[in-house]
Design an enzyme around this catalytic site. Sequence first.
Site, short mmCIF file in Angstrom:
data_model
loop_
_atom_site.label_atom_id
_atom_site.label_comp_id
_atom_site.label_asym_id
_atom_site.label_seq_id
_atom_site.Cartn_x
_atom_site.Cartn_y
_atom_site.Cartn_z
N CYS A 2 -10.31 -1.36 -2.45
CA CYS A 2 -8.95 -1.85 -2.67
C CYS A 2 -8.90 -3.15 -3.47
O CYS A 2 -7.84 -3.55 -3.95
CB CYS A 2 -8.24 -2.04 -1.33
SG CYS A 2 -8.14 -0.53 -0.34
N HIS A 40 -2.14 -6.16 -2.77
CA HIS A 40 -2.55 -4.80 -2.47
C HIS A 40 -1.62 -4.23 -1.40
O HIS A 40 -1.35 -4.86 -0.39
CB HIS A 40 -4.00 -4.79 -1.99
CG HIS A 40 -4.42 -3.52 -1.35
ND1 HIS A 40 -4.25 -2.29 -1.96
CD2 HIS A 40 -5.00 -3.27 -0.14
CE1 HIS A 40 -4.71 -1.34 -1.17
NE2 HIS A 40 -5.16 -1.90 -0.05
N ASN A 95 -0.93 3.49 0.87
CA ASN A 95 -2.03 2.68 0.36
C ASN A 95 -2.82 3.52 -0.64
O ASN A 95 -3.57 4.42 -0.26
CB ASN A 95 -2.91 2.25 1.54
CG ASN A 95 -4.10 1.41 1.10
OD1 ASN A 95 -4.43 1.33 -0.06
ND2 ASN A 95 -4.76 0.79 2.07
#
Length: 330
Positions: free
Chosen positions: A99, A251, A281
């Site tokens: 990520c 993020h 996500n």
Amino acid sequence: GAAALEHLNEDDRRAVMRALGEEEEEGKEEKEVAKAETIRDLSIEAAKNALDMSGIDPLDVDLVICATSSPEDMFGDAPSVATAIGADNAFAYDLTAACSGFLFASVTAGQFLHNSAGGTGGVKYAVVIGADALSRFVDWDDRNTCILFGDGAGAMVLQAGDAESEPGVLGGASHSNGKGSDDLNCRYAGIPRGVATPDGGTTVTSASYDKLYMNGREVYKFATREVPRVLTEALDAASMSVDDVDWLLLHQANIRIMETVASRLGIPMEKVITNLADYGNTSAGSIPIALDEAVRSGKVKKGDVIACAGFGAGLSWGSAIFRWGGEEEK
């Protein structure tokens, strides 16, 4: 530029989870979650969209970095993506940092561009892509994690500049700490296979991975502790303060993390860019996808300063401060 699978919003993901729990007809999850496009296809689409928005000729691109932990080709998607978008003069490679990948790739590209500033050759234009398909690796029987992840890709075009007032990467910072790797991982779990040999045989493994594992509590504590720090580092590197920031883009992992980080930095939620509820996500894809939407909607305008931070498996975390240079979407 951005591209996503026909995405499932939060309600859709919960419906899939319920369907799996109720053991509905075989193949239902493939129909609703796994789409025909590959993550490579999405990377190509996102990069083409970014180039179209920038007005840069693909033949002028010198560098393509694809940040991904889930490539179609284990050896890397970036070279084939570069060819597909017409960047025939670029060198290209993948970067794996989960990520944090898009931020690490952006800072890396920024270093290439910085070293080339002033017309000394080297890298003048770079395409940075963040792309992941983590829905392939979640445990669909784990209701705590399967609802969280989506698939998608985003891309950004960077250009070398000479002046600090010009658009581009103004500052950055990156970190990792392997002591936290047990809290977020997707580890190799090869399937043993016996192979006959003259001396009685041996055992090798066929490639396979465990399901994605995340200790949500520990990841939350890590992110809310380290992300404000790394953003402050990046702002210091850019000789800026929080007061200079127009937008905070994190993020897209957890809305509570975003709220806590913004609060600790003294940035109001009105300045926080988020699309978490729509996409989930998307790992390395989350920041560029959200940025693309913010630009195309007219929220982010030319000259705006955007403070970005990524964080995730490794554990890893990084930040970059951008001054947006694209023309406003008409």
